[in-house]
Design an enzyme around this catalytic site. Structure first.
Site, PDB file in Angstrom:
ATOM      1  N   ASP A 110      42.032  37.526  40.288  1.00 58.66           N
ATOM      2  CA  ASP A 110      41.560  36.983  39.015  1.00 58.66           C
ATOM      3  C   ASP A 110      42.560  35.904  38.589  1.00 58.66           C
ATOM      4  O   ASP A 110      43.590  36.206  38.000  1.00 58.66           O
ATOM      5  CB  ASP A 110      41.475  38.098  37.972  1.00 58.66           C
ATOM      6  CG  ASP A 110      41.017  37.590  36.613  1.00 58.66           C
ATOM      7  OD1 ASP A 110      40.199  36.654  36.576  1.00 58.66           O
ATOM      8  OD2 ASP A 110      41.482  38.137  35.596  1.00 58.66           O
ATOM      9  N   GLU A 161      37.453  35.431  41.523  1.00 59.10           N
ATOM     10  CA  GLU A 161      36.538  35.132  40.420  1.00 59.10           C
ATOM     11  C   GLU A 161      36.431  33.625  40.251  1.00 59.10           C
ATOM     12  O   GLU A 161      37.437  32.915  40.274  1.00 59.10           O
ATOM     13  CB  GLU A 161      37.031  35.776  39.124  1.00 59.10           C
ATOM     14  CG  GLU A 161      36.069  35.549  37.975  1.00 59.10           C
ATOM     15  CD  GLU A 161      36.441  36.342  36.726  1.00 59.10           C
ATOM     16  OE1 GLU A 161      35.979  35.935  35.646  1.00 59.10           O
ATOM     17  OE2 GLU A 161      37.155  37.344  36.833  1.00 59.10           O
ATOM     18  N   ASP A 210      44.553  42.140  33.471  1.00 63.03           N
ATOM     19  CA  ASP A 210      44.278  41.176  34.537  1.00 63.03           C
ATOM     20  C   ASP A 210      44.138  41.879  35.888  1.00 63.03           C
ATOM     21  O   ASP A 210      43.318  41.495  36.719  1.00 63.03           O
ATOM     22  CB  ASP A 210      45.376  40.108  34.581  1.00 63.03           C
ATOM     23  CG  ASP A 210      45.412  39.310  33.292  1.00 63.03           C
ATOM     24  OD1 ASP A 210      44.457  38.568  33.032  1.00 63.03           O
ATOM     25  OD2 ASP A 210      46.387  39.457  32.529  1.00 63.03           O
TER      26      ASP A 210
END
Length: 171
Positions: A7, A67, A139
């Site tokens: 991410d 992502e 996260d």
């Protein structure tokens, strides 16, 4: 199959490694690579790149998933996030891994079942799907969700390939 989910973020890049064993998902490790806001952008990008490389070397995943960037209202922030994504995509590619990319809505739909789930729902489902996981921050939880999404898609792809091979053998 061992999967790393990433991410990307300039302050904090989350990472999560899971193993797909049949239909079961096993958490391996998760964490965050951070950068110092006082450093130049180039130094911050190098630090993130090297941090992701270290995680890859330590956990030896078979595949990576990242992502995709969403567009912010602030074009400067969007550009910087794009640069972070570049180094985050490069690290596993240089390690010889295939790298899949998923939109935030696709990840949410895969993990929660709804494309517009909030972060609380995502983090709850990560803990449901990986009951023994000790999540190291929001996260890292997002990165685990990316890895879970990829595990679901990789399993579907393998099942489809087996089905096609069986159908071809019957002819």
């Amino acid at each position: 199959m061992r999967i790393i989910g990433l991410d990307p973020g300039l302050q904090r890049t989350g990472w999560g490694v899971i193993e797909a064993v049949g239909s079961r998902l096993v958490p391996i490790a998760n964490g965050v690579v951070t950068s110092n806001a006082a450093d130049e952008l180039s130094v911050r990008l190098r630090h993130i790149f090297e941090g992701v490389q270290a995680v890859l070397a330590t956990h030896a995943p078979d595949a990576a998933a990242v992502e995709e960037t969403f567009v912010n209202k602030n074009p400067t922030s969007t550009l910087k996030l794009g640069q972070v994504r570049g180094v985050v995509l490069l690290a596993p590619a240089l390690a010889g891994l295939s790298v899949a990319e998923y939109t935030p809505n696709h990840i949410k739909k895969s993990v929660v079942g709804a494309g517009h789930a909030d972060k609380g729902q995502i983090h709850h489902m990560v803990k449901v799907l990986l009951p023994t996981v000790q999540v190291n921050g929001a996260d890292a939880a997002d990165a685990l969700a990316v890895a879970i999404c990829h595990a679901h898609h990789a399993a579907s792809d393998r099942a489809l390939a087996r089905g096609l091979m069986l159908a071809g053998a019957r002819r």
